[in-house]
Design an enzyme around this catalytic site. Structure first.
Site, PDB file in Angstrom:
ATOM      1  N   LYS A 105      14.444  44.237   4.312  1.00  0.00           N
ATOM      2  CA  LYS A 105      15.132  42.997   3.927  1.00  0.00           C
ATOM      3  C   LYS A 105      16.345  43.370   3.106  1.00  0.00           C
ATOM      4  O   LYS A 105      16.350  44.397   2.412  1.00  0.00           O
ATOM      5  CB  LYS A 105      14.210  42.111   3.085  1.00  0.00           C
ATOM      6  CG  LYS A 105      14.598  40.652   3.103  1.00  0.00           C
ATOM      7  CD  LYS A 105      14.173  40.029   4.413  1.00  0.00           C
ATOM      8  CE  LYS A 105      14.284  38.544   4.449  1.00  0.00           C
ATOM      9  NZ  LYS A 105      13.479  38.001   5.551  1.00  0.00           N
TER      10      LYS A 105
HETATM   11  N1  GLU Z   1      15.039  36.518   8.530  1.00  0.00           N
HETATM   12  C1  GLU Z   1      14.101  36.306   9.581  1.00  0.00           C
HETATM   13  C2  GLU Z   1      12.670  36.514   9.082  1.00  0.00           C
HETATM   14  O1  GLU Z   1      12.417  36.435   7.914  1.00  0.00           O
HETATM   15  C3  GLU Z   1      14.417  37.103  10.840  1.00  0.00           C
HETATM   16  C4  GLU Z   1      14.376  38.580  10.701  1.00  0.00           C
HETATM   17  C5  GLU Z   1      14.878  39.307  11.934  1.00  0.00           C
HETATM   18  O2  GLU Z   1      15.092  38.692  12.959  1.00  0.00           O
HETATM   19  O3  GLU Z   1      15.045  40.518  11.823  1.00  0.00           O
HETATM   20  O4  GLU Z   1      11.769  36.698   9.848  1.00  0.00           O
END
Ligand code: GLU
Length: 415
Positions: A105
């Site tokens: 993240k």
């Molecule tokens: N931000 C989204 C999540 O928390 C998508 C993450 C992604 O597609 O890599 O799942």
């Protein structure tokens, strides 16, 4: 009393899964700490010429099953522990729906509403260039999250590509469709939320047409979830955003709420509704509650007042561990985030596969594959929960942790 962070909640969930699985402390220690993290200071030139220093993070929680994967968040609330928790949840989410990724993240501590597009472009490009050594289609693949969108991803892709001397579509997902994005990505998380919400209703023997839903958050996840639930026949009686909540006991006309939001920027004031207090949306009487905003909104203070039969976690980490215990004691079914909101990363995976092959699928193909994966993850989790007498969250976390730990054991320890 010290305040608990999302990381405390994430570690509690891991600890309970490790205990249930009978693993040794070493496995917990390995999985509780991120493999790699980078904090960067970003000097941002404001439009008026001043320079402001902004902090950014990228945390790679795990890389055992493949490259790290996870969104990038722009929010004034970003801090390293929050990003660590979100990265850990990405590891479990990717393992649970069996996409060949670890978890990551990113976050930049900035309120995007206070910056111009060109300022946001500069901060995005400089952040990308600062974290360049650790990202790439085979290393770590960012995507949108709170406060970022397909334009942010286009800037990241362009900055990375410029450094490589050629276009690298697979470095981020959630790009514009005209620039290597996948059809169906923008609506994927909301579709996934709706698929499991309908499965959960069916499991409790509830008809969608006789059910109601309240959706907290009207952004990338909540807005589509409200629309798809309404299309499935569920009466969406309340929705909210950061400015407040609105209600109509007969069911809101979601298409008209969407048009109103496009015009005014908020759900508040929609003519077919009356205003209610923002947080009270969580304790309304309804069949399905979809928290689709931020972490920790269902906590020890309000969990006992939740009247929904089913909570479908559109957001990451909306329920604290103590709220989880209260909801379970009250017989509320909680469909955990790593299952409920996995549609986004599933279609991110499809986007990466398509980009790496330069071969594009139709929208219906994407949606069919998404639905298949969501349903099989739902079946895996509900079966495991039944066989092991666990809540859906514990079952989902155990399944995911087991897959990551198995991969870790098979790979062995280097050196
Ligand atoms: N931000 C989204 C999540 O928390 C998508 C993450 C992604 O597609 O890599 O799942």
């Amino acid at each position: 009393m010290t305040t608990r962070t999302p990381l405390d909640e994430a570690r509690d969930q891991l600890s309970s899964a490790v205990k249930t699985l009978g693993y040794e402390q070493g496995i917990y220690d390995m999985l509780a700490a991120p493999r790699r993290e980078m904090t960067v200071s970003i000097p941002l030139r404001r439009d008026d010429g001043r320079v402001e220093l902004v902090t950014g993070h990228r945390v790679q929680h795990n890389l055992t099953r493949g490259p790290a994967k996870g969104g990038l968040r722009f929010s004034p609330d970003v801090d390293l522990d929050e990003v660590r928790a979100l990265a850990m949840w990405m590891t479990w989410k990717c393992a649970l729906v069996d996409v060949p990724y670890g978890g990551a993240k990113g976050g930049i501590r900035i309120d995007p509403r206070l910056y111009s597009q060109s300022e946001l472009e500069r901060v995005t490009r400089r952040y990308t260039s600062e974290i360049m050594p650790i990202i790439g289609p085979e290393k770590d693949i960012p995507a949108p999250d709170i406060g970022t969108d397909e334009q942010t991803m286009a800037w990241m892709m362009d900055t990375y590509s410029a450094s490589q001397g050629h276009t690298v579509l697979g470095v981020v997902t959630g790009k514009p469709v005209s620039l290597g994005g996948s059809l169906g990505r923008a609506s994927a998380t909301s579709r996934g939320v709706t698929i499991v919400a309908l499965e959960a209703l069916a499991a409790l023997g509830e008809e969608p047409s006789e059910s109601t839903a309240a959706v907290q958050g009207f952004g990338k996840v909540g807005r589509g979830a409200a629309r798809f639930l309404a299309q499935a026949g569920v009466a969406v009686t309340a929705v909210s955003d950061q400015y407040g909540a609105i209600m109509n006991p007969d069911g809101l006309d979601i298409a008209s709420v969407e048009a109103f939001v496009d015009e005014t920027g908020s759900v508040v004031g929609h003519p077919g509704s009356y205003a209610i207090d923002g947080p009270s949306i969580l304790t309304l009487r309804c069949t399905v509650l979809v928290p689709a905003a931020v972490e920790g909104v269902l906590n020890a203070d309000n969990a006992a007042r939740v009247q929904a039969q089913i909570v479908v976690e559109g957001a990451n980490g909306p329920t604290t561990a103590s709220a989880d215990r209260i909801l379970q004691a009250h017989g509320v079914m909680v469909v955990p985030d790593i299952l409920a909101n996995a549609g986004g990363v599933i279609v991110s995976y499809f986007e990466w596969v398509q980009a790496n092959q330069a071969y594009w699928w139709s929208e219906s193909e994407v949606e069919q594959r998404l639905a298949d994966r969501m349903k099989s993850a739902w079946d895996d989790v509900t079966l495991y929960a039944r066989d092991h007498f666990l809540s859906l969250r514990d079952a989902a976390t155990c399944l995911a942790v087991q897959r990551v730990a198995d991969a870790h054991v098979l790979r062995g320890l280097y050196p």
